[in-house]
Every structure is written in C-alpha cells, then in structure tokens.
Design a protein around this motif. Structure first.
Motif, mmCIF file in Angstrom:
data_model
loop_
_atom_site.group_PDB
_atom_site.id
_atom_site.type_symbol
_atom_site.label_atom_id
_atom_site.label_comp_id
_atom_site.label_asym_id
_atom_site.label_seq_id
_atom_site.Cartn_x
_atom_site.Cartn_y
_atom_site.Cartn_z
ATOM 1 N N ARG A 117 110.875 -20.652 -33.682
ATOM 2 C CA ARG A 117 109.519 -20.563 -33.141
ATOM 3 C C ARG A 117 108.494 -20.491 -34.272
ATOM 4 O O ARG A 117 107.449 -21.147 -34.224
ATOM 5 C CB ARG A 117 109.398 -19.333 -32.235
ATOM 6 C CG ARG A 117 108.026 -19.209 -31.551
ATOM 7 C CD ARG A 117 107.950 -17.990 -30.653
ATOM 8 N NE ARG A 117 108.939 -18.078 -29.585
ATOM 9 C CZ ARG A 117 109.949 -17.228 -29.427
ATOM 10 N NH1 ARG A 117 110.110 -16.212 -30.286
ATOM 11 N NH2 ARG A 117 110.797 -17.361 -28.432
ATOM 12 N N ALA A 118 108.812 -19.707 -35.301
ATOM 13 C CA ALA A 118 107.897 -19.582 -36.439
ATOM 14 C C ALA A 118 107.760 -20.925 -37.162
ATOM 15 O O ALA A 118 106.664 -21.270 -37.644
ATOM 16 C CB ALA A 118 108.391 -18.509 -37.398
ATOM 17 N N PHE A 119 108.856 -21.664 -37.241
ATOM 18 C CA PHE A 119 108.811 -22.980 -37.869
ATOM 19 C C PHE A 119 107.857 -23.889 -37.099
ATOM 20 O O PHE A 119 107.001 -24.565 -37.690
ATOM 21 C CB PHE A 119 110.213 -23.582 -37.907
ATOM 22 C CG PHE A 119 110.292 -24.921 -38.596
ATOM 23 C CD1 PHE A 119 110.582 -25.008 -39.941
ATOM 24 C CD2 PHE A 119 110.060 -26.099 -37.892
ATOM 25 C CE1 PHE A 119 110.645 -26.242 -40.584
ATOM 26 C CE2 PHE A 119 110.118 -27.331 -38.522
ATOM 27 C CZ PHE A 119 110.415 -27.399 -39.871
ATOM 28 N N ALA A 120 107.993 -23.911 -35.776
ATOM 29 C CA ALA A 120 107.125 -24.752 -34.952
ATOM 30 C C ALA A 120 105.664 -24.356 -35.101
ATOM 31 O O ALA A 120 104.768 -25.220 -35.171
ATOM 32 C CB ALA A 120 107.550 -24.661 -33.487
ATOM 33 N N GLU A 121 105.408 -23.070 -35.175
ATOM 34 C CA GLU A 121 104.035 -22.595 -35.327
ATOM 35 C C GLU A 121 103.449 -23.028 -36.664
ATOM 36 O O GLU A 121 102.253 -23.343 -36.748
ATOM 37 C CB GLU A 121 103.998 -21.077 -35.186
ATOM 38 C CG GLU A 121 104.280 -20.605 -33.763
ATOM 39 C CD GLU A 121 104.451 -19.098 -33.666
ATOM 40 O OE1 GLU A 121 104.493 -18.431 -34.744
ATOM 41 O OE2 GLU A 121 104.559 -18.576 -32.538
ATOM 42 N N ARG A 122 104.265 -23.059 -37.720
ATOM 43 C CA ARG A 122 103.766 -23.491 -39.019
ATOM 44 C C ARG A 122 103.423 -24.989 -38.994
ATOM 45 O O ARG A 122 102.384 -25.392 -39.539
ATOM 46 C CB ARG A 122 104.792 -23.198 -40.110
ATOM 47 C CG ARG A 122 104.345 -23.578 -41.530
ATOM 48 C CD ARG A 122 103.095 -22.815 -41.955
ATOM 49 N NE ARG A 122 103.305 -21.385 -41.947
ATOM 50 C CZ ARG A 122 103.730 -20.685 -42.988
ATOM 51 N NH1 ARG A 122 103.999 -21.286 -44.139
ATOM 52 N NH2 ARG A 122 103.880 -19.380 -42.900
ATOM 53 N N VAL A 123 104.252 -25.779 -38.368
ATOM 54 C CA VAL A 123 103.950 -27.210 -38.257
ATOM 55 C C VAL A 123 102.667 -27.414 -37.452
ATOM 56 O O VAL A 123 101.816 -28.239 -37.810
ATOM 57 C CB VAL A 123 105.129 -27.971 -37.624
ATOM 58 C CG1 VAL A 123 104.737 -29.406 -37.285
ATOM 59 C CG2 VAL A 123 106.328 -27.967 -38.569
ATOM 60 N N ASP A 124 102.503 -26.658 -36.374
ATOM 61 C CA ASP A 124 101.263 -26.750 -35.593
ATOM 62 C C ASP A 124 100.052 -26.386 -36.453
ATOM 63 O O ASP A 124 98.993 -27.021 -36.358
ATOM 64 C CB ASP A 124 101.330 -25.818 -34.382
ATOM 65 C CG ASP A 124 102.271 -26.315 -33.297
ATOM 66 O OD1 ASP A 124 102.637 -27.505 -33.335
ATOM 67 O OD2 ASP A 124 102.644 -25.509 -32.417
ATOM 68 N N ALA A 125 100.206 -25.362 -37.288
ATOM 69 C CA ALA A 125 99.103 -24.955 -38.158
ATOM 70 C C ALA A 125 98.775 -26.051 -39.169
ATOM 71 O O ALA A 125 97.592 -26.309 -39.455
ATOM 72 C CB ALA A 125 99.458 -23.650 -38.874
ATOM 73 N N TYR A 126 99.799 -26.678 -39.719
ATOM 74 C CA TYR A 126 99.553 -27.796 -40.630
ATOM 75 C C TYR A 126 98.762 -28.900 -39.922
ATOM 76 O O TYR A 126 97.818 -29.466 -40.486
ATOM 77 C CB TYR A 126 100.878 -28.380 -41.138
ATOM 78 C CG TYR A 126 101.639 -27.519 -42.124
ATOM 79 C CD1 TYR A 126 101.049 -26.461 -42.800
ATOM 80 C CD2 TYR A 126 102.990 -27.782 -42.380
ATOM 81 C CE1 TYR A 126 101.765 -25.688 -43.705
ATOM 82 C CE2 TYR A 126 103.717 -27.015 -43.288
ATOM 83 C CZ TYR A 126 103.100 -25.966 -43.939
ATOM 84 O OH TYR A 126 103.822 -25.200 -44.830
ATOM 85 N N ASN A 127 99.159 -29.210 -38.707
ATOM 86 C CA ASN A 127 98.481 -30.284 -37.983
ATOM 87 C C ASN A 127 97.031 -29.935 -37.688
ATOM 88 O O ASN A 127 96.144 -30.804 -37.742
ATOM 89 C CB ASN A 127 99.235 -30.608 -36.690
ATOM 90 C CG ASN A 127 100.479 -31.432 -36.945
ATOM 91 O OD1 ASN A 127 100.561 -32.139 -37.953
ATOM 92 N ND2 ASN A 127 101.451 -31.352 -36.066
ATOM 93 N N THR A 128 96.774 -28.684 -37.388
ATOM 94 C CA THR A 128 95.394 -28.251 -37.184
ATOM 95 C C THR A 128 94.572 -28.464 -38.450
ATOM 96 O O THR A 128 93.427 -28.956 -38.403
ATOM 97 C CB THR A 128 95.351 -26.768 -36.782
ATOM 98 O OG1 THR A 128 96.017 -26.605 -35.524
ATOM 99 C CG2 THR A 128 93.919 -26.266 -36.663
#
Length: 275
Positions: free
Chosen positions: A207-218
């Motif tokens: 879940r933390a990995f997915a959140e980091r990728v989402d943050a990068y995309n933002t």
C-alpha cells in the motif's frame, strides 16, 4: 600575356567553385531537422521486449520505429516525413529522476521539437521503502530536467507521462509460479518481495508503495503545469493501463512487451503536438 592567362584561369575556377556551391545541398544540423526525443527509464527503452534481456528501442511506445508498435514516432511520421530518422531514445535502464537532467541536455543537443518524459518507476523500485526517492527530492529533480528543456528547447512540446500502475503487476502475477520465480532475483523488492505473503506488514508495504507512485504522479503533473503551456501531462492515462500477463515480458514479468508498449502508446498519444 602569361599573367593575363593565369588571372583568367583563376576566374574560371572561381566561377566553377561558386556554381558548385550553389548547386550543393548543405548538410543540415540537428536543429534544422524535425526530431523528437524520449527521456526516461527501461520502460521507455523497451527493455526485454525483443526477447533478449537488453534495451529494444524499436519497440518503444515513444520513439519506436519497428512494425510491432504504433509508437508516437510512427504516428507523427505519417504526417511529417521530415521526421524520419529523427527519433532519439535517450532513456536508460535503472534511470531515476536524478538522471533526467542529463538526458534533457542530450535532448537539447538533438534540437528535438517533441519530447516525452516517463520517469519514476526506478525511484520507487530502488530498494526497500526507506530507499525510495523522497517525493520532494523527486519533484526537485524533475523540475531541474524540465528547466533544461525549457531553456534549451523553448519551442518544443513536452509530454509528461504518468508512472504506470506497478502494483497491478503484483495483482496479476503473485499467484503465477513463473512470475514469482522471476521476481525472486530481487526485482523491485519494495513491492515484489515475498509476493505471496498476506501478513499485515506485507500488505502495508504494498500500500505504501502504491501511495508513493501516486505521489510521484501528482508531482509530475504539477511540474508540467509549472513548465507552462508547451507542456502537457497525460492525465494519468499510463497509470490507468490495465496490464495483463500477456502484456509483460516473460523474462521478468515486469517490463512491457510489444503488446504492453502498444497499450502505453495508445493510452498516452495526445494527437499532433500542437499545444
């Protein structure tokens, strides 16, 4: 008389030289030739998409010139024959955002008029969660690269592409014996380590990995907005691609094969870059 003969001969040679120069086609510099460049990592250099575990840029979603992928380059070439041979794939395996400025400098040297940027997978996959590139650092490095393009290629159109949904690979592969075997050699451990575990720590790590990728995309989208009107982001299109096992390479069950590259090309194609 001998002096006049020499002068006349010199004039004749001068006329011939001038005629020859007028009729010759001067060699064009890269800035005179329509060209495009792709910046990023092994996704964009189409790693392992030609069976061998090595880059295969002819299958790239961005600059590919092979027949298996209707890349951005091939679509642009259909309307602009002058682009032929002007496809520069500068993406490199294991490249993170800190390598992007160097790639951007290389793009400036090509005189590219259209530049694609896809970066972030290796920033997330560099090790464990603690090793991932901090979001603030990632943004600063992306901004630095875009500044190089803005200053060096003020007339170029830039497309910033979202990081694909890497968690999707775990979803479709964690019950596949071959995929689990391929991942066991240390590929993207922050996500793919112990892929069969349902322990709370493993679930939280993914879940933390997915959140980091989402943050990068933002941050990628925000960096593009800050760049100005000549930059466009893909609105998360690459991240929304729903990969299946037949869209990734059989060598590592991670990198897009030709079918996966085609899916990325279709999702991210912005139409003719006239913004």
């Amino acid at each position: 008389m001998r002096g006049w003969s020499l002068l006349l001969a010199g004039l004749v040679l001068l006329v011939i030289a001038c005629d020859g120069a007028a009729g010759a086609t001067p060699e064009r510099s890269p800035q005179d030739k329509s060209s495009m460049a792709a910046l990023g990592d092994s996704i964009t250099n189409a790693f392992a998409s030609c069976l061998a575990p090595s880059p295969c840029p002819r299958n790239s979603w961005s600059t590919g010139d092979g027949t298996k992928v209707s890349s951005h380059y091939r679509r642009l070439l259909a309307d602009n024959p002058g682009l032929r041979g002007g496809n520069h794939n500068l993406a490199a395996a294991n490249a993170r955002a800190d390598a992007l400025a160097g790639q951007a400098s290389a793009a400036v040297r090509t005189g590219a008029r259209y530049v694609t940027v896809l970066i972030g997978a290796d920033d997330a996959c560099r090790g464990g969660l603690a090793d991932m590139t901090p979001v603030e650092t990632f943004r600063r490095q992306v901004d630095a690269a875009l500044a190089v393009l803005h200053d060096g290629l003020p007339g170029a159109r830039v497309l910033v592409v979202s990081v694909p949904d890497i968690n999707r690979l775990w979803e479709i592969g964690h019950t596949n014996r071959l995929a689990v075997k391929a991942w066991s050699f240390g590929l993207c451990p922050a996500l793919l380590a112990d892929p069969g575990s349902t322990a709370a720590a493993a679930v939280q790590r993914r879940r933390a990995f997915a959140e980091r990728v989402d943050a990068y995309n933002t941050q990628l989208a925000a960096a593009c907005r800050a760049y100005g009107p000549r930059c466009r982001d893909d609105g998360g299109a690459a991240h929304r691609v729903r990969f299946t096992l037949d869209m990734v390479t059989a060598q590592d069950f991670f990198h897009p094969n030709a079918a996966g590259q085609q899916a990325l090309a279709d999702a991210t194609w912005p139409g003719q870059p006239t913004w």
